[in-house]
Write a protein that holds these residues in place. Structure first.
Motif, PDB file in Angstrom:
ATOM      1  N   ILE C  46      19.553   4.743  17.990  1.00  0.00           N
ATOM      2  CA  ILE C  46      19.547   5.729  16.871  1.00  0.00           C
ATOM      3  C   ILE C  46      19.679   4.854  15.380  1.00  0.00           C
ATOM      4  CG2 ILE C  46      20.715   7.473  18.078  1.00  0.00           C
ATOM      5  CD1 ILE C  46      23.231   6.178  17.548  1.00  0.00           C
ATOM      6  N   THR C  47      19.132   3.526  15.731  1.00  0.00           N
ATOM      7  CA  THR C  47      19.208   2.548  14.575  1.00  0.00           C
ATOM      8  C   THR C  47      17.973   1.860  14.441  1.00  0.00           C
ATOM      9  OG1 THR C  47      20.216   1.060  15.648  1.00  0.00           O
ATOM     10  CG2 THR C  47      21.768   2.468  14.090  1.00  0.00           C
ATOM     11  N   ALA C  48      16.597   2.618  15.047  1.00  0.00           N
ATOM     12  CA  ALA C  48      15.431   2.223  15.252  1.00  0.00           C
ATOM     13  C   ALA C  48      14.438   3.129  14.973  1.00  0.00           C
ATOM     14  CB  ALA C  48      15.175   1.179  16.285  1.00  0.00           C
ATOM     15  N   GLY C  49      13.205   2.745  14.913  1.00  0.00           N
ATOM     16  CA  GLY C  49      12.280   3.844  14.641  1.00  0.00           C
ATOM     17  C   GLY C  49      10.875   3.202  15.322  1.00  0.00           C
ATOM     18  N   VAL C  50       9.941   4.049  15.707  1.00  0.00           N
ATOM     19  CA  VAL C  50       8.565   3.746  16.053  1.00  0.00           C
ATOM     20  C   VAL C  50       7.613   4.676  15.302  1.00  0.00           C
ATOM     21  CG1 VAL C  50       7.124   3.782  18.013  1.00  0.00           C
ATOM     22  CG2 VAL C  50       9.336   3.448  18.466  1.00  0.00           C
ATOM     23  N   PHE C  51       6.543   3.982  14.646  1.00  0.00           N
ATOM     24  CA  PHE C  51       5.642   4.592  13.813  1.00  0.00           C
ATOM     25  C   PHE C  51       4.206   4.133  14.071  1.00  0.00           C
ATOM     26  CE2 PHE C  51       7.340   1.662  10.727  1.00  0.00           C
ATOM     27  CZ  PHE C  51       6.341   0.956  10.168  1.00  0.00           C
ATOM     28  N   VAL C  52       3.343   4.919  13.380  1.00  0.00           N
ATOM     29  CA  VAL C  52       1.949   4.301  13.463  1.00  0.00           C
ATOM     30  C   VAL C  52       1.570   4.276  12.051  1.00  0.00           C
ATOM     31  CG1 VAL C  52      -0.617   5.030  13.960  1.00  0.00           C
ATOM     32  CG2 VAL C  52       1.252   5.523  15.610  1.00  0.00           C
ATOM     33  N   ASN C  53       1.016   2.961  11.871  1.00  0.00           N
ATOM     34  CA  ASN C  53       0.502   2.611  10.475  1.00  0.00           C
ATOM     35  C   ASN C  53      -0.361   1.407  10.375  1.00  0.00           C
ATOM     36  OD1 ASN C  53       0.020   2.790   7.307  1.00  0.00           O
ATOM     37  ND2 ASN C  53       1.297   4.525   7.747  1.00  0.00           N
ATOM     38  N   ASP C  54      -0.403   0.634   9.333  1.00  0.00           N
ATOM     39  CA  ASP C  54      -1.647  -0.282   9.060  1.00  0.00           C
ATOM     40  C   ASP C  54      -0.983  -1.830   9.393  1.00  0.00           C
ATOM     41  OD1 ASP C  54      -3.877  -1.748   8.599  1.00  0.00           O
ATOM     42  OD2 ASP C  54      -3.880  -1.239   6.370  1.00  0.00           O
ATOM     43  N   ASP C  55      -1.566  -2.523   9.979  1.00  0.00           N
ATOM     44  CA  ASP C  55      -0.955  -4.142  10.284  1.00  0.00           C
ATOM     45  C   ASP C  55      -1.329  -4.819   8.944  1.00  0.00           C
ATOM     46  OD1 ASP C  55       0.148  -6.094  11.117  1.00  0.00           O
ATOM     47  OD2 ASP C  55      -1.278  -6.662  12.544  1.00  0.00           O
ATOM     48  N   GLU C  56      -0.721  -4.570   7.721  1.00  0.00           N
ATOM     49  CA  GLU C  56      -1.212  -5.322   6.792  1.00  0.00           C
ATOM     50  C   GLU C  56       0.130  -5.604   5.860  1.00  0.00           C
ATOM     51  OE1 GLU C  56      -1.631  -6.753   3.034  1.00  0.00           O
ATOM     52  OE2 GLU C  56      -1.124  -4.422   2.832  1.00  0.00           O
ATOM     53  N   SER C  57       0.473  -6.976   5.652  1.00  0.00           N
ATOM     54  CA  SER C  57       1.737  -7.570   5.439  1.00  0.00           C
ATOM     55  C   SER C  57       2.129  -6.915   3.910  1.00  0.00           C
ATOM     56  CB  SER C  57       1.777  -9.264   5.386  1.00  0.00           C
ATOM     57  OG  SER C  57       0.940  -9.427   4.192  1.00  0.00           O
ATOM     58  N   GLY C  58       1.218  -6.812   3.083  1.00  0.00           N
ATOM     59  CA  GLY C  58       1.564  -6.271   1.724  1.00  0.00           C
ATOM     60  C   GLY C  58       2.294  -4.815   1.988  1.00  0.00           C
ATOM     61  N   LEU C  59       1.471  -4.018   2.714  1.00  0.00           N
ATOM     62  CA  LEU C  59       2.097  -2.757   2.984  1.00  0.00           C
ATOM     63  C   LEU C  59       3.508  -2.729   3.540  1.00  0.00           C
ATOM     64  CD1 LEU C  59       1.434   0.490   3.168  1.00  0.00           C
ATOM     65  CD2 LEU C  59       0.548   0.067   5.257  1.00  0.00           C
ATOM     66  N   HIS C  60       3.417  -3.744   4.535  1.00  0.00           N
ATOM     67  CA  HIS C  60       4.888  -3.730   5.491  1.00  0.00           C
ATOM     68  C   HIS C  60       6.018  -4.123   4.220  1.00  0.00           C
ATOM     69  CE1 HIS C  60       2.752  -4.681   9.485  1.00  0.00           C
ATOM     70  NE2 HIS C  60       2.471  -3.603   9.016  1.00  0.00           N
ATOM     71  N   ALA C  61       5.746  -4.818   3.425  1.00  0.00           N
ATOM     72  CA  ALA C  61       6.482  -5.016   2.040  1.00  0.00           C
ATOM     73  C   ALA C  61       7.185  -3.756   1.457  1.00  0.00           C
ATOM     74  CB  ALA C  61       6.221  -6.315   1.288  1.00  0.00           C
ATOM     75  N   ASP C  62       5.898  -3.022   1.168  1.00  0.00           N
ATOM     76  CA  ASP C  62       6.042  -1.733   0.479  1.00  0.00           C
ATOM     77  C   ASP C  62       6.907  -0.728   1.108  1.00  0.00           C
ATOM     78  OD1 ASP C  62       4.396  -2.495  -1.664  1.00  0.00           O
ATOM     79  OD2 ASP C  62       2.576  -1.786  -0.686  1.00  0.00           O
ATOM     80  N   ILE C  63       6.696  -0.849   2.776  1.00  0.00           N
ATOM     81  CA  ILE C  63       7.569  -0.111   3.503  1.00  0.00           C
ATOM     82  C   ILE C  63       9.066  -0.129   3.358  1.00  0.00           C
ATOM     83  CG2 ILE C  63       7.943   0.706   5.744  1.00  0.00           C
ATOM     84  CD1 ILE C  63       4.740   0.555   6.300  1.00  0.00           C
ATOM     85  N   TRP C  64       9.308  -1.701   3.416  1.00  0.00           N
ATOM     86  CA  TRP C  64      10.659  -1.958   3.326  1.00  0.00           C
ATOM     87  C   TRP C  64      11.248  -1.560   2.109  1.00  0.00           C
ATOM     88  CZ3 TRP C  64      13.474  -2.376   7.709  1.00  0.00           C
ATOM     89  CH2 TRP C  64      12.883  -2.849   8.651  1.00  0.00           C
ATOM     90  N   GLU C  65      10.613  -1.816   0.794  1.00  0.00           N
ATOM     91  CA  GLU C  65      11.174  -1.551  -0.208  1.00  0.00           C
ATOM     92  C   GLU C  65      11.393  -0.173  -0.347  1.00  0.00           C
ATOM     93  OE1 GLU C  65       8.867  -3.298  -3.541  1.00  0.00           O
ATOM     94  OE2 GLU C  65       9.148  -5.228  -2.774  1.00  0.00           O
ATOM     95  N   TRP C  66      10.268   0.890   0.066  1.00  0.00           N
ATOM     96  CA  TRP C  66      10.338   2.197  -0.008  1.00  0.00           C
ATOM     97  C   TRP C  66      11.901   2.635   0.805  1.00  0.00           C
ATOM     98  CZ3 TRP C  66       8.842   5.845   4.025  1.00  0.00           C
ATOM     99  CH2 TRP C  66       8.838   7.197   3.852  1.00  0.00           C
ATOM    100  N   LEU C  67      11.898   2.259   2.112  1.00  0.00           N
ATOM    101  CA  LEU C  67      13.028   2.693   2.937  1.00  0.00           C
ATOM    102  C   LEU C  67      14.414   2.457   2.419  1.00  0.00           C
ATOM    103  CD1 LEU C  67      11.847   1.521   6.359  1.00  0.00           C
ATOM    104  CD2 LEU C  67      12.056   3.684   5.773  1.00  0.00           C
TER     105      LEU C  67
END
Lengths: 137, 137, 137
Positions: C46-67
């Motif tokens: 209950i402290t993890a997720g699974v999702f589908v998106n792009d394998d791009e490191s800049g986007l991953h940094a964006d996702i973490w900042e957004w979360l």
């Protein structure tokens, strides 16, 4: 067990738009021949979503304002270093999700009175694909 | 392949409430006779959600405060021009989603130690329905 | 109809991390022998997720900042009265969701060109489990 797959191609004129899919999905259920099962409706892109909600234009305006507040378009995404300008579209896709499962009962979509299936385009004006896969008996 | 469908009706006393569904779902899996498969648990309304998380009252308070922060109740939604006052309920439903798939293994819900299934009511005090459909062998 | 289940165990070195699962999932589809069907990929926590998106490191940094913006870590969660300090991890899990369904067509994951499956760890540095269940013909 039966499995039936169709691919839809959408091309929205606006960059961001909602497309009501329910009327397109009903004949796919019929063509599948499935009476009891599940229908997956899933965007094949990372800048689009699929969700279930109400077909009411005021609510749709609310949804767009809300998405823009929680995942705003803007120039400051790390992802834009790749040359893209659609960082917000990826986050909006994560927020509403890219897929739903619709239950099939007695050969029809088993939706509540006001439930409708929508495709949410967050970076359109080009061909985008949706997979619809029905599985059941 | 087996398919088994049941409909639950809930009527919460409060307008917004969480209902723990796991104890209600376990006997549905048994009645389905499915040993290996998927169980869809899906709200049939556009102002409710279904999600998996922890059954801990402090966390539930956190979830309500968080939902209210990200999708606040208020008078300013376009949707309210239709006479409704539940615009926030639609956005909260989009945020937590209206459905989950629970895996069934050896005739039981295959959930992690702390995973529980919840119905989230965002506009209750009236009858609301949930579809539970189990499919498998 | 075939059903095939595998459990993955992950142990991230960082408390918060993304793990690209697609290369791990492809051989599971092959081992399942399913040509047409659905694959559920679901965190058992209950402290993890699974999702589908792009394998791009800049986007991953964006996702973490957004979360972090939408569901920030911090000391103020009611859940922390239980001795936990991971209230944000529960909310992040609700936000991105804990599971996806991947369609299987002609024996392969039927993903769009840029779609990849990710496990999102929000409270790691310990063993966490994912269930992968494939069902179809």
């Amino acid at each position: 067990m039966k499995a039936h797959t169709e691919y839809l191609t959408l091309h929205t004129q606006k960059r961001r738009d909602l497309v009501h899919l329910t009327p397109t999905l009903a004949p796919i259920v019929q063509r599948s021949g499935v009476a009891e099962g599940f229908m997956l409706v899933s965007a094949m892109h990372i800048t689009a979503g699929v969700f279930v909600n109400d077909d009411e234009s005021g609510l749709h305006a609310d949804i767009w304002e809300w998405l823009e507040k929680l995942a705003p378009a803007g120039p400051d995404y790390h992802h834009h270093r790749t040359g893209e300008d659609n960082g917000d579209a990826h986050l909006k896709s994560l927020l509403v999700h890219h897929e739903v499962i619709v239950p099939i009962t007695r050969g029809r979509m088993d939706l509540g009175t006001w439930q409708r299936v929508f495709y949410a385009e967050f970076d359109g004006q080009r061909d985008k694909r949706i997979i619809v896969k029905v599985m059941g008996t």
